[in-house]
Design a protein around this motif. Sequence first.
Motif, PDB file in Angstrom:
ATOM      1  N   PHE A 267       6.673  -2.776  -6.585  1.00 49.23           N
ATOM      2  CA  PHE A 267       5.528  -2.238  -7.314  1.00 49.23           C
ATOM      3  C   PHE A 267       4.361  -3.229  -7.328  1.00 49.23           C
ATOM      4  O   PHE A 267       3.208  -2.841  -7.109  1.00 49.23           O
ATOM      5  CB  PHE A 267       5.938  -1.896  -8.750  1.00 49.23           C
ATOM      6  N   ALA A 268       4.658  -4.520  -7.582  1.00 52.17           N
ATOM      7  CA  ALA A 268       3.596  -5.523  -7.642  1.00 52.17           C
ATOM      8  C   ALA A 268       2.888  -5.659  -6.301  1.00 52.17           C
ATOM      9  O   ALA A 268       1.650  -5.685  -6.237  1.00 52.17           O
ATOM     10  CB  ALA A 268       4.170  -6.868  -8.084  1.00 52.17           C
TER      11      ALA A 268
ATOM     12  N   TYR B 241      -3.003  -2.163  -2.845  1.00 56.98           N
ATOM     13  CA  TYR B 241      -3.966  -1.076  -3.108  1.00 56.98           C
ATOM     14  C   TYR B 241      -5.279  -1.641  -3.646  1.00 56.98           C
ATOM     15  O   TYR B 241      -6.365  -1.261  -3.182  1.00 56.98           O
ATOM     16  CB  TYR B 241      -3.361  -0.085  -4.097  1.00 56.98           C
ATOM     17  N   LEU B 242      -5.190  -2.572  -4.618  1.00 59.09           N
ATOM     18  CA  LEU B 242      -6.408  -3.161  -5.169  1.00 59.09           C
ATOM     19  C   LEU B 242      -7.160  -3.961  -4.113  1.00 59.09           C
ATOM     20  O   LEU B 242      -8.388  -3.914  -4.040  1.00 59.09           O
ATOM     21  CB  LEU B 242      -6.058  -4.065  -6.359  1.00 59.09           C
TER      22      LEU B 242
ATOM     23  N   PHE C 161      -2.379  -8.078  -0.581  1.00 54.59           N
ATOM     24  CA  PHE C 161      -1.863  -8.469  -1.894  1.00 54.59           C
ATOM     25  C   PHE C 161      -2.206  -9.924  -2.208  1.00 54.59           C
ATOM     26  O   PHE C 161      -2.546 -10.276  -3.340  1.00 54.59           O
ATOM     27  CB  PHE C 161      -0.350  -8.209  -1.980  1.00 54.59           C
TER      28      PHE C 161
ATOM     29  N   GLU D  67      -5.895 -10.112  -3.071  1.00 54.39           N
ATOM     30  CA  GLU D  67      -6.174  -9.700  -4.444  1.00 54.39           C
ATOM     31  C   GLU D  67      -5.776 -10.790  -5.431  1.00 54.39           C
ATOM     32  O   GLU D  67      -6.447 -10.990  -6.446  1.00 54.39           O
ATOM     33  CB  GLU D  67      -5.435  -8.397  -4.764  1.00 54.39           C
TER      34      GLU D  67
ATOM     35  N   ALA E 198       2.789  -3.438  -3.840  1.00 54.85           N
ATOM     36  CA  ALA E 198       2.086  -2.199  -3.527  1.00 54.85           C
ATOM     37  C   ALA E 198       0.798  -2.085  -4.333  1.00 54.85           C
ATOM     38  O   ALA E 198      -0.259  -1.708  -3.799  1.00 54.85           O
ATOM     39  CB  ALA E 198       2.995  -0.999  -3.793  1.00 54.85           C
ATOM     40  N   TYR E 199       0.856  -2.433  -5.619  1.00 51.23           N
ATOM     41  CA  TYR E 199      -0.325  -2.320  -6.480  1.00 51.23           C
ATOM     42  C   TYR E 199      -1.402  -3.317  -6.054  1.00 51.23           C
ATOM     43  O   TYR E 199      -2.587  -2.972  -5.958  1.00 51.23           O
ATOM     44  CB  TYR E 199       0.079  -2.554  -7.931  1.00 51.23           C
TER      45      TYR E 199
END
Length: 241
Positions: A132-133, A139-140, A74, A77, A135-136
């Motif tokens: 959510f932030a 993932y990215l 995270f 990213e 996790a997103y």
Amino acid sequence: MNQAQKEQYLRDYSVLKNQGKPFFPYAVAKDSAMAVVVMIVIIAMSIVLGAELGPKADATTTTYVPRPEWYFFFLFEVLRVIKPPYLTPLATIGVPTLCMILLFLLPFYDRNPERRPERRPIATTAGILTIFAMAYLTYLGANAGSPTEIEMKAPAGLSAQQRDQFEAGKLVAAQSGCLACHKIGENGNDGPGPELGDIGSRLPAQAIARTLQNPTSPMPSYRDLPPEKYNNLVAFLSQLR
């Protein structure tokens, strides 16, 4: 909360406290038992599945692609999103620190005594958005390209063959360590070599080819590249305008 509600809350709390059990040793025992279970699972997985350490570190390689561990994806990213070098401290220190401070201060600006999530909109929303932030972004970061990738599109007006050469040469430049000393578009470092984002408008292809074969120190020579890769690299650099 008015005075009557506060008094009722204190009475209910006193009753529940008298009916409950002390933190030590009951809660400590439960946490310790869970910690032991987690450790046993980790040790069993390392014995059964093994622990891959990877190849021995080689400080002389120019083709190694650095990647963070999964729990830092995270942040990785965030660094990819905030690209300007002068904003790097903001991405690495500022944003994570600000988020942690906001979470630490949550009990102070949300004084709602309710414990049910649907009755704690501020705390519930903050927790969901944080999960959510992260996790997103994880993932990215896991699916992002190489940190040494050159994120630059081919110029308009190129033929299909020139476009293929541009993409192939871009890959050669990224894999050859050019970004360690040069900046190409938004990627790379500001030195010690010059920026190459417009090298094609400053030097013709023949001069770029001569520089790649007979560079000035500390730039390495690329005369030993396979001819196809060398020609693609020259074509890519000459199209940077």
